[in-house]
Design an enzyme around this catalytic site. Structure first.
Site, mmCIF file in Angstrom:
data_model
loop_
_atom_site.group_PDB
_atom_site.id
_atom_site.type_symbol
_atom_site.label_atom_id
_atom_site.label_comp_id
_atom_site.label_asym_id
_atom_site.label_seq_id
_atom_site.Cartn_x
_atom_site.Cartn_y
_atom_site.Cartn_z
ATOM 1 C CE LYS A 1 -7.091 -3.536 6.941
ATOM 2 N NZ LYS A 1 -7.322 -4.772 6.459
ATOM 3 C CD GLN B 1 -9.539 -7.292 4.751
ATOM 4 O OE1 GLN B 1 -8.662 -6.308 4.838
ATOM 5 N NE2 GLN B 1 -9.542 -8.148 5.778
ATOM 6 C CG ASP C 1 -1.548 -7.901 5.827
ATOM 7 O OD1 ASP C 1 -1.467 -7.046 7.011
ATOM 8 O OD2 ASP C 1 -2.481 -8.471 5.333
#
Length: 292
Positions: A57, A101, A124
């Site tokens: 990422k 994460q 997200d």
């Protein structure tokens, strides 16, 4: 059995196209904004798979001109400390996207941390407000993996409307939002999971089969309807007798691909699309600030 080789849905190439478009957009918007877009990826602990994802990422951000405000915390970090960092990032004008994460160490309450992210920075797409917008078919930040699946289907001109779709897995990360997005695109959707009875019989009815169960080569040829589109969201690491590891999906690729009209590979299918949609969400949040 179909007579054609399955079309490979190449997520890697599609993701590169998306990233090139985003890079050009950032270059044109940055002078007006006075800064590049900013993404903060927070990682707790040392899960090796997570470390690889986070590195990918950050590299992708670097490539297209997104500033990284990531933080890595040791496993023993307390929940309150991460919550405070999230609150500071919510207030930070340079940050357009915040991502925690997953998975987190066992002593964390992931749900309350995710609830603490500003919904407009929730790249997200997991905040209840963004999930609610998805349920209501309103615009909002969408969960990256299922959104990546929809973009890939669209890129290859695969018709979803009117088709029978079966989604294996019911996680909040993939299964549930995936079913909602397919429904929004006018598919008839069935969700299946570990308690579903007669699973192979159900999957054989699918024009579009999406698997997100995380079991290597779980789905064989007798689970697939001839001509189906197979979307593999599973990423599983397996090891051969010499201890060499490789990534495989939930589908037994070699066994089922002769029966499919189209299939995503692992790696190189949905994985790169997830990262591309994360960057897309970050730029969308950035663009929204410019217009407001």
């Amino acid at each position: 059995m179909s007579n054609h080789a399955a079309r490979i849905l190449d997520g890697k190439t599609t993701a590169q196209t998306i990233q090139a478009r985003l890079k050009a957009e950032i270059e044109s918007l940055s002078p007006e904004m006075g800064r590049p877009p900013g993404l903060a990826v927070l990682m707790v602990g040392d899960n090796p798979a997570s470390a690889v994802y986070v590195r990918n990422k950050e590299k992708s951000c670097d490539r297209i001109g997104i500033a990284s405000f990531g933080r890595k915390f040791p496993t023993e970090t307390e929940q309150g400390e991460v919550a405070e960092v999230i609150e500071a990032l919510n207030q930070d004008e340079r940050v357009d996207g915040i991502l925690v994460q997953l998975p987190l160490p066992d002593h964390f309450d992931a749900v309350s941390l995710l609830h603490g992210i500003d919904p407009n920075k929730d790249v997200d797409g997991l905040h209840p407000m963004n999930m609610g917008r998805l349920v209501r078919s309103e615009t909002g930040l969408r969960s990256c993996t299922p959104a990546g699946v929809m973009v890939l289907l669209n890129e290859y001109g695969i018709e979803v409307a009117g088709k029978r779709a079966v989604v294996l897995g019911r996680s909040i990360l993939v299964g549930k939002p995936m079913a909602l997005m397919l429904l929004e695109a006018n598919a008839t959707v069935t969700m299946a999971h570990s308690r579903t009875e007669n699973l192979p019989e159900l999957t054989r009815s699918a024009d579009i089969l999406v698997s997100a169960v995380g079991k290597p080569k779980f789905i064989g040829a007798d689970w697939i309807k001839s001509g189906a589109v197979a979307i593999d969201v599973g990423i599983n690491r397996i090891f051969d007798s010499s201890g060499k590891g490789k990534l495989v999906g939930d589908f037994d690729f070699d066994a089922i691909s002769p029966f499919c009209s189209a299939i995503t590979p692992v790696p190189g299918g949905i994985g790169p699309m997830t990262v591309a949609l994360l960057l897309e969400n970050t730029v969308r949040s950035y663009r929204k600030k410019l217009r407001s």
